[in-house]
Design a protein around this motif. Structure first.
Motif, short mmCIF file in Angstrom:
data_model
loop_
_atom_site.label_atom_id
_atom_site.label_comp_id
_atom_site.label_asym_id
_atom_site.label_seq_id
_atom_site.Cartn_x
_atom_site.Cartn_y
_atom_site.Cartn_z
N CYS A 133 8.19 38.35 10.90
CA CYS A 133 8.32 37.64 12.18
C CYS A 133 6.97 37.45 12.85
CB CYS A 133 9.26 38.40 13.10
SG CYS A 133 11.00 38.38 12.57
N ARG A 134 6.08 38.41 12.70
CA ARG A 134 4.76 38.32 13.35
C ARG A 134 3.90 37.19 12.78
NH1 ARG A 134 5.06 44.05 14.34
NH2 ARG A 134 4.49 44.55 12.20
N GLN A 135 4.28 36.62 11.64
CA GLN A 135 3.53 35.51 11.06
C GLN A 135 3.98 34.15 11.59
OE1 GLN A 135 0.96 36.50 9.10
NE2 GLN A 135 1.77 38.53 9.64
N ALA A 136 5.04 34.15 12.40
CA ALA A 136 5.68 32.90 12.79
C ALA A 136 5.01 32.21 13.97
CB ALA A 136 7.15 33.15 13.13
N ASP A 137 4.69 30.93 13.77
CA ASP A 137 4.32 30.08 14.90
C ASP A 137 5.57 29.67 15.67
OD1 ASP A 137 1.51 29.87 14.11
OD2 ASP A 137 2.26 28.65 12.45
N ILE A 138 6.69 29.58 14.93
CA ILE A 138 8.00 29.29 15.52
C ILE A 138 8.94 30.38 15.02
CG2 ILE A 138 9.91 27.66 15.66
CD1 ILE A 138 7.88 25.46 14.82
N LEU A 139 9.54 31.14 15.94
CA LEU A 139 10.47 32.19 15.56
C LEU A 139 11.83 31.88 16.16
CD1 LEU A 139 11.16 34.95 14.34
CD2 LEU A 139 10.32 36.02 16.45
N CYS A 140 12.82 31.73 15.29
CA CYS A 140 14.18 31.42 15.71
C CYS A 140 15.08 32.60 15.37
CB CYS A 140 14.70 30.16 15.03
SG CYS A 140 13.67 28.69 15.30
N ILE A 153 17.29 42.61 19.33
CA ILE A 153 16.71 43.24 18.14
C ILE A 153 15.24 42.86 17.98
CG2 ILE A 153 17.51 41.36 16.63
CD1 ILE A 153 17.78 43.40 14.40
N VAL A 154 14.86 41.67 18.43
CA VAL A 154 13.47 41.21 18.29
C VAL A 154 12.65 41.74 19.46
CG1 VAL A 154 11.95 39.22 18.14
CG2 VAL A 154 14.20 39.14 17.04
N LYS A 155 11.72 42.61 19.16
CA LYS A 155 10.89 43.23 20.18
C LYS A 155 9.60 42.44 20.41
CE LYS A 155 13.98 46.43 20.27
NZ LYS A 155 15.01 46.37 21.35
N GLY A 156 8.91 42.77 21.48
CA GLY A 156 7.69 42.06 21.80
C GLY A 156 6.64 42.15 20.71
N ASP A 157 6.56 43.31 20.02
CA ASP A 157 5.53 43.46 18.99
C ASP A 157 5.92 42.82 17.66
OD1 ASP A 157 7.44 45.27 18.14
OD2 ASP A 157 6.13 47.03 18.18
#
Length: 297
Positions: free
Chosen positions: A200-207, A215-219
């Motif tokens: 997820c940290r590699q995403a320019d767009i995260l869906c 479940i998706v945290k800030g980090d």
């Protein structure tokens, strides 16, 4: 950094206004009024609300709303017979079977009886295949709405790294296909993905579309990324004290920890008020598209 909040209500209103203008032009120029038929089986309270809201929005757009409300004990054969009648009704341009159906009915069997050219939910195998093949298709409403929201902050997605968290046939898979059509590099992550946080940290767009509260945290988020939160989860409201009025009440949250993500992302959709309003707006858009295509307009 504080992310731009993507206002789904405002974007959805713009889509609905465009649909209403298109419907008015279709009636003025060709004497045609698109019709959307919704089939509701049973008395699920949430489904009843959804169907009522869809009917209101359909009529506000100037289209005919045709509602078929069937008893919960209606047989699968009876539901399929109704769908086939609607397929043959020239005044019906879009058919939507409200899910979930009662347990004794095979939803896939019913959905795949819908004429693909009237399948405004984009759920038939024919439309799913057309989408994957890059052909003209009626596209599922929630993924379609997600793409429209992304475009409000990133008009050109070409070359962007996009991660879709979730692989459902309703959202995850069609959304991945739509992102590919925008020339993104797409990764689908799911419950078996190893090191999902790093993916997820590699995403320019995260869906995010997994149906798990926050479940998706800030980090998990790349600084400046566009975050589209498709999850809608009802959780207990936090208690403020022993006499709190919030005690025992619930609130809606997404799949993303909004406050933490907002501090990192470049743009983010809220829950509620983000992707949700786009679903009905895109349903209306699909109905107008179906009405035009069926008549070669």
């Amino acid at each position: 950094m504080s992310a731009k909040i993507i206002d789904g209500k405002a974007v959805a209103k713009s889509v609905r206004d465009d649909v209403a203008a298109g419907v008015a032009a279709l009636e003025k120029d060709h004497g045609l009024v698109p019709g959307l038929a919704v089939v509701l089986v049973g008395e699920d309270p949430a489904s009843q609300v959804y169907v009522r809201n869809k009917g209101i929005a359909t009529r506000e757009a100037g289209m005919r709303s045709i509602e078929h409300k069937l008893r919960a004990e209606t047989s699968q054969d009876e539901v399929i017979a109704l769908v086939r009648r609607l397929n043959g009704d020239d005044e019906v341009d879009g058919i939507l079977v409200q899910l979930p159906l009662p347990d004794h009915i095979d939803a896939n069997a019913v959905i795949n009886e819908i004429d693909p050219d009237k399948d405004v939910d984009g759920l038939t195998e024919v439309n799913a295949g057309r989408l994957v093949l890059g052909k003209e298709a009626l596209v599922p409403c929630t993924p379609q709405g997600s793409i429209l929201l992304i475009k409000t902050v990133m008009e050109d997605m070409s070359g962007a790294n996009a991660v879709v968290l979730g692989r459902s046939i309703l959202v995850g898979k069609p959304l991945a296909s739509l992102l590919l059509a925008e020339h993104c590099t797409v990764t689908t992550a799911h419950s078996r993905t190893r090191g999902v946080e790093e993916v997820c940290r590699q995403a320019d767009i995260l869906c995010a579309a997994v149906g798990r509260p926050e479940i998706v945290k800030g980090d998990w988020i790349k600084p400046g990324a566009v975050v589209i939160d498709i999850g809608i989860n009802r959780v207990e409201a936090p208690e403020q004290g022993p006499n709190s009025e919030a005690k025992g009440k619930t609130r809606l949250v997404g799949d993303v920890d909004f406050d933490a993500a907002r501090a990192v992302a470049g743009a983010i959709t809220p829950v509620p008020g983000g992707v949700g309003p786009m679903t009905i707006a895109c349903l209306l858009k699909n109905t107008l598209t179906a009405a035009r295509r069926r008549r070669g307009l």
